[in-house]
Design a protein around this motif. Structure first.
Motif, mmCIF file in Angstrom:
data_model
loop_
_atom_site.group_PDB
_atom_site.id
_atom_site.type_symbol
_atom_site.label_atom_id
_atom_site.label_comp_id
_atom_site.label_asym_id
_atom_site.label_seq_id
_atom_site.Cartn_x
_atom_site.Cartn_y
_atom_site.Cartn_z
ATOM 1 N N LEU A 238 66.880 25.231 34.812
ATOM 2 C CA LEU A 238 66.727 25.771 33.515
ATOM 3 C C LEU A 238 67.771 26.978 33.284
ATOM 4 N N VAL A 239 68.525 27.353 34.141
ATOM 5 C CA VAL A 239 69.340 28.637 34.026
ATOM 6 C C VAL A 239 70.068 28.745 32.795
ATOM 7 N N ASP A 240 70.062 29.887 32.104
ATOM 8 C CA ASP A 240 70.761 30.252 30.977
ATOM 9 C C ASP A 240 71.957 30.976 31.335
ATOM 10 N N ALA A 241 72.754 31.337 30.203
ATOM 11 C CA ALA A 241 74.022 31.962 30.636
ATOM 12 C C ALA A 241 73.680 33.420 30.759
ATOM 13 N N PRO A 242 72.708 34.404 30.341
ATOM 14 C CA PRO A 242 72.534 35.715 31.061
ATOM 15 C C PRO A 242 72.348 35.499 32.448
ATOM 16 N N THR A 243 71.410 34.697 32.859
ATOM 17 C CA THR A 243 71.090 34.727 34.369
ATOM 18 C C THR A 243 72.220 34.173 35.156
ATOM 19 N N ALA A 244 72.971 33.089 34.663
ATOM 20 C CA ALA A 244 74.048 32.867 35.530
ATOM 21 C C ALA A 244 75.177 33.814 35.753
ATOM 22 N N GLU A 245 75.313 34.869 34.472
ATOM 23 C CA GLU A 245 76.429 35.969 34.746
ATOM 24 C C GLU A 245 75.680 37.039 35.659
ATOM 25 N N LEU A 246 74.378 37.068 35.802
ATOM 26 C CA LEU A 246 73.757 38.076 36.597
ATOM 27 C C LEU A 246 73.967 37.378 38.085
ATOM 28 N N MET A 247 73.741 36.167 38.259
ATOM 29 C CA MET A 247 74.158 35.590 39.648
ATOM 30 C C MET A 247 75.600 35.857 40.225
ATOM 31 N N ALA A 248 76.501 35.636 39.288
ATOM 32 C CA ALA A 248 77.880 35.596 39.429
ATOM 33 C C ALA A 248 77.876 37.459 39.823
ATOM 34 N N GLU A 249 77.661 38.180 39.172
ATOM 35 C CA GLU A 249 77.495 39.742 39.325
ATOM 36 C C GLU A 249 77.335 39.975 40.844
ATOM 37 N N LEU A 250 76.080 39.521 41.317
ATOM 38 C CA LEU A 250 75.439 39.677 42.243
ATOM 39 C C LEU A 250 75.916 38.916 43.611
#
Length: 410
Positions: free
Chosen positions: A252-264
């Motif tokens: 159920l991941v969304d775009a902002p959460t995916a971007e947070l994952m990439a950032e971290l």
């Protein structure tokens, strides 16, 4: 010292996603000693002529449950330990025969299973076990039914239970230390509700932030990391902010959460194939009704999640997460992902990125000098046709693990 020379194959370069022809590969004492032309070959070296075939790294599955011999995980949890072990052995052997030479067990398998494989006592993939996954009371690894009085959970001691119930910061610290002492390669935590457990809706969070941070800290103290079961953006974001390194499922991941994952720098290990297996076979093979009702809430968004993660640049490992009679579907995770991303990226997920997740870059997942000799000889080109890796390994003509031939039909 044992030596094997593989000649006349097309070597799959998973970095460049190309086939390299005209190369020979020398294997000595379990490792790739050299890759090139006109190699100096030791006396007494065995030669394997792989003309026309693809030589590639062994596959890595970063989310399996080798002790999950039934859809009803609560039922497996109540089985005698000997039964659980005996039923795990053919599951592991079949994984290896499909070309999976390394797997990360996401709860249930212990040091003894990993050591049995390492020492050659039983056939199977190299096993990175998590021991017992950590679950709060009523969380994804608590299979106790609703009742007036709750029995004490025996899950810390029964091999068939994929997790253990533990609550509170101090208790979580102790649980991590105990799992590390018992031989866990990494720590698994249930950070949200799940499908296969009875009393935890998908949207529920697992553990407080203080508990999650304590688990991450203790794993880091032992020079390892935490992998977290999580579905919703809220659960995923919370886990990675607390220091979790890999998120499991994440449908159920969304775009902002995916971007947070990439950032971290967090990894995702999606598991698309398990929802196909659960939906098609779960009721037939004993998946409880409460779990069947949850499947559709996450199944449909799995493909969309892969696209969202890819756009955000999140690194993904291959995972299958299969239970019971659906274990033979393992390789179909490659097919499902290839339909979305193409063959090349999926092959990298099943080799290079899997090795990164395991902390084995340069050791696993590539055909380069110095790497461990986990190798497949495939009749076909997986870059153009991923189907040559499906169908229970029927097109895989030879399988080497630690430089030893497990299968050879040449």
């Amino acid at each position: 010292m044992t030596h094997l020379l593989i000649v006349n194959s097309h070597v799959l370069d998973v970095h460049a996603l190309t086939l390299r022809s005209g190369l020979s590969v020398l294997v000595s004492d379990g490792r790739i000693a050299a890759v090139g032309t006109d190699l100096s070959v030791p006396a007494g070296c065995t030669t394997l002529d792989a003309r026309g075939m693809t030589l590639m790294p062994g596959l890595i599955d970063c989310h399996v449950h080798t002790v999950a011999s039934s859809f009803n995980l609560g039922g497996v949890a109540r089985q005698p330990n000997v039964f659980v072990m005996l039923r795990a052995l053919p599951i592991m052997k079949a994984m290896l025969e499909r070309g999976f030479t390394s797997v990360r067990d996401a709860g249930g398998a212990d040091w003894s299973l990993a050591e049995a494989v390492r020492t050659g006592l039983v056939p199977g993939p190299r096993l990175f076990s998590s021991g017992k996954a950590l679950s709060q009371t009523g969380g994804h690894a608590d299979f106790r039914p609703r009742n007036d009085d709750l029995d004490a959970c025996s899950c810390a001691y029964k091999l068939g239970n994929i997790g253990r119930v533990v609550d509170g910061v101090d208790a979580c610290r102790l649980a991590v230390r105990e799992e590390i002492l018992k031989g866990a390669s990494q720590i698994k935590v249930m950070a949200s509700g799940g499908v296969a457990s009875p009393n935890d809706p998908i949207g529920n969070l697992g553990y407080s932030e203080a508990e999650l941070r304590a688990i991450v800290e203790e794993a880091g103290n032992a020079n390892t990391y935490v992998m977290a079961h999580a579905y919703t953006p809220r659960a995923i974001a919370r886990a990675v902010r607390c220091g979790v390194r890999t998120i499991e499922h994440g449908n159920l991941v969304d775009a902002p959460t995916a971007e947070l994952m990439a950032e971290l720098g967090a990894y995702m290990v999606p598991t698309l194939i398990t929802y196909e297996g659960l939906a098609n076979e779960g009721e037939r093979y004993g998946l409880p009704a409460a779990s069947i009702a949850k499947i559709e809430s996450v199944r449909g968004q799995g493909r969309q999640a892969i696209e969202i993660l890819a756009r955000a640049g999140v690194k993904m490992g291959l995972g299958s997460d299969l239970l019971g009679e659906t274990h033979p579907l393992q390789s179909d995770e490659l097919r499902l992902r290839a339909e979305i991303l193409g063959n090349g990226p999926v092959l990298q997920q099943a080799t290079l990125i899997g090795a990164e997740i395991l902390g084995q870059s340069g050791q696993l997942g590539e055909v380069t000098a110095g790497a461990i000799a986990d190798l497949l000889l495939v009749d076909g080109n997986p870059l153009s046709d991923i189907r040559c890796l499906l169908n229970q390994g029927e097109h895989i003509r030879a399988i080497l693990k630690d430089g030893l031939l497990h299968k050879n039909t040449l």
